[in-house]
Scaffold this motif. Sequence first.
Motif, PDB file in Angstrom:
ATOM      1  N   ILE A  61       0.849  -1.196   0.000  1.00 27.96           N
ATOM      2  CA  ILE A  61       0.000   0.000   0.000  1.00 27.96           C
ATOM      3  C   ILE A  61       0.885   1.246   0.000  1.00 27.96           C
ATOM      4  CG2 ILE A  61      -1.697   1.329   1.337  1.00 27.96           C
ATOM      5  CD1 ILE A  61      -2.725  -1.456   2.382  1.00 27.96           C
ATOM      6  N   HIS A  62       1.910   1.249   0.835  1.00 21.69           N
ATOM      7  CA  HIS A  62       2.830   2.382   0.927  1.00 21.69           C
ATOM      8  C   HIS A  62       3.485   2.665  -0.427  1.00 21.69           C
ATOM      9  CE1 HIS A  62       6.443   4.677   2.034  1.00 21.69           C
ATOM     10  NE2 HIS A  62       5.763   5.042   3.114  1.00 21.69           N
TER      11      HIS A  62
ATOM     12  N   SER B 121       5.267   7.921  -6.976  1.00 20.15           N
ATOM     13  CA  SER B 121       3.909   8.062  -6.477  1.00 20.15           C
ATOM     14  C   SER B 121       3.021   8.460  -7.641  1.00 20.15           C
ATOM     15  CB  SER B 121       3.863   9.136  -5.385  1.00 20.15           C
ATOM     16  OG  SER B 121       2.523   9.413  -5.051  1.00 20.15           O
TER      17      SER B 121
ATOM     18  N   LYS C   4       1.266   5.976   6.696  1.00 16.23           N
ATOM     19  CA  LYS C   4       1.925   7.289   6.693  1.00 16.23           C
ATOM     20  C   LYS C   4       3.313   7.174   6.082  1.00 16.23           C
ATOM     21  CE  LYS C   4      -1.550   8.971   8.967  1.00 16.23           C
ATOM     22  NZ  LYS C   4      -2.649   9.480   8.205  1.00 16.23           N
ATOM     23  N   LYS C   5       3.782   8.285   5.569  1.00 17.72           N
ATOM     24  CA  LYS C   5       5.092   8.346   4.941  1.00 17.72           C
ATOM     25  C   LYS C   5       6.145   8.088   5.984  1.00 17.72           C
ATOM     26  CE  LYS C   5       7.086  10.765   1.133  1.00 17.72           C
ATOM     27  NZ  LYS C   5       7.029  11.894   0.266  1.00 17.72           N
TER      28      LYS C   5
ATOM     29  N   LYS D  95       1.026   4.437  -2.611  1.00 21.09           N
ATOM     30  CA  LYS D  95       0.689   5.755  -2.069  1.00 21.09           C
ATOM     31  C   LYS D  95       1.844   6.747  -2.193  1.00 21.09           C
ATOM     32  CE  LYS D  95      -1.651   7.712   1.944  1.00 21.09           C
ATOM     33  NZ  LYS D  95      -2.361   7.392   3.199  1.00 21.09           N
ATOM     34  N   TYR D  96       3.059   6.292  -1.905  1.00 24.08           N
ATOM     35  CA  TYR D  96       4.200   7.211  -1.850  1.00 24.08           C
ATOM     36  C   TYR D  96       5.320   6.892  -2.840  1.00 24.08           C
ATOM     37  CZ  TYR D  96       1.946   8.553   2.506  1.00 24.08           C
ATOM     38  OH  TYR D  96       1.035   8.975   3.429  1.00 24.08           O
TER      39      TYR D  96
ATOM     40  N   VAL E 226      -5.756   2.316   4.094  1.00 31.08           N
ATOM     41  CA  VAL E 226      -4.838   3.102   3.270  1.00 31.08           C
ATOM     42  C   VAL E 226      -4.526   4.431   3.963  1.00 31.08           C
ATOM     43  CG1 VAL E 226      -4.519   4.274   1.061  1.00 31.08           C
ATOM     44  CG2 VAL E 226      -5.607   2.021   1.123  1.00 31.08           C
TER      45      VAL E 226
ATOM     46  N   ILE F 149      -6.390   3.919  -4.266  1.00 26.39           N
ATOM     47  CA  ILE F 149      -5.349   2.977  -3.855  1.00 26.39           C
ATOM     48  C   ILE F 149      -5.986   1.699  -3.317  1.00 26.39           C
ATOM     49  CG2 ILE F 149      -3.456   2.579  -2.220  1.00 26.39           C
ATOM     50  CD1 ILE F 149      -2.887   5.656  -2.499  1.00 26.39           C
TER      51      ILE F 149
ATOM     52  N   GLU G 120      -5.803   8.950  -4.892  1.00 29.02           N
ATOM     53  CA  GLU G 120      -6.484   9.161  -3.613  1.00 29.02           C
ATOM     54  C   GLU G 120      -6.546   7.831  -2.868  1.00 29.02           C
ATOM     55  OE1 GLU G 120     -10.264  10.832  -4.644  1.00 29.02           O
ATOM     56  OE2 GLU G 120      -9.368  12.667  -5.435  1.00 29.02           O
ATOM     57  N   ASP G 121      -6.800   7.892  -1.563  1.00 31.11           N
ATOM     58  CA  ASP G 121      -6.836   6.680  -0.747  1.00 31.11           C
ATOM     59  C   ASP G 121      -7.847   5.667  -1.274  1.00 31.11           C
ATOM     60  OD1 ASP G 121      -4.849   7.764   0.820  1.00 31.11           O
ATOM     61  OD2 ASP G 121      -6.156   8.214   2.523  1.00 31.11           O
TER      62      ASP G 121
END
Length: 151
Positions: A90-91, A114, A150-151, A94-95, A146, A122, A118-119
């Motif tokens: 997921i990370h 990235s 966090k980053k 997202k990032y 999601v 994802i 949006e969440d």
Amino acid sequence: MKRHTMRFLVLEVLVLITTISIVAQQGKSNNTYTPIKIQDTKLSESIARGREIYTDFCMQCHLPDGKGTPKVYPPLAGSDWLVTKRKESIHSIKYGLNGPIEVNGEPYNSAMTSLGLEDEEIADVMNYIMNSWGNTQKKMITVEEVADIKK
């Protein structure tokens, strides 16, 4: 749902050109999708939305059959990394992802930027990936899950 921005369109064109040459070299392309029977309507709807997102953002590198490109883009089909590293998966969407990873015993060290999703997008694309090409994930990935990454 977000639509393509100009920067993603340019990126997609470049990646599409690369993908076309790779597929041409392999001499095959599998554009089929085999849906699996899913009782949960919410998951089924998420997978349908995720398929569109996969087509728009992921397929250029990971290919229509989710097999990726050996030594360049890791496979999503039958990926042990997706199953054993759910949060990291997921990370990475997202990032982005930089640095080496190992998928199914093979090393990969390509960068994944990235995608600006949006969440909800994802979660949808993860649900699609985790339930396609022989992958079967019983626990649905939610927007809340999601959002907690966090980053």
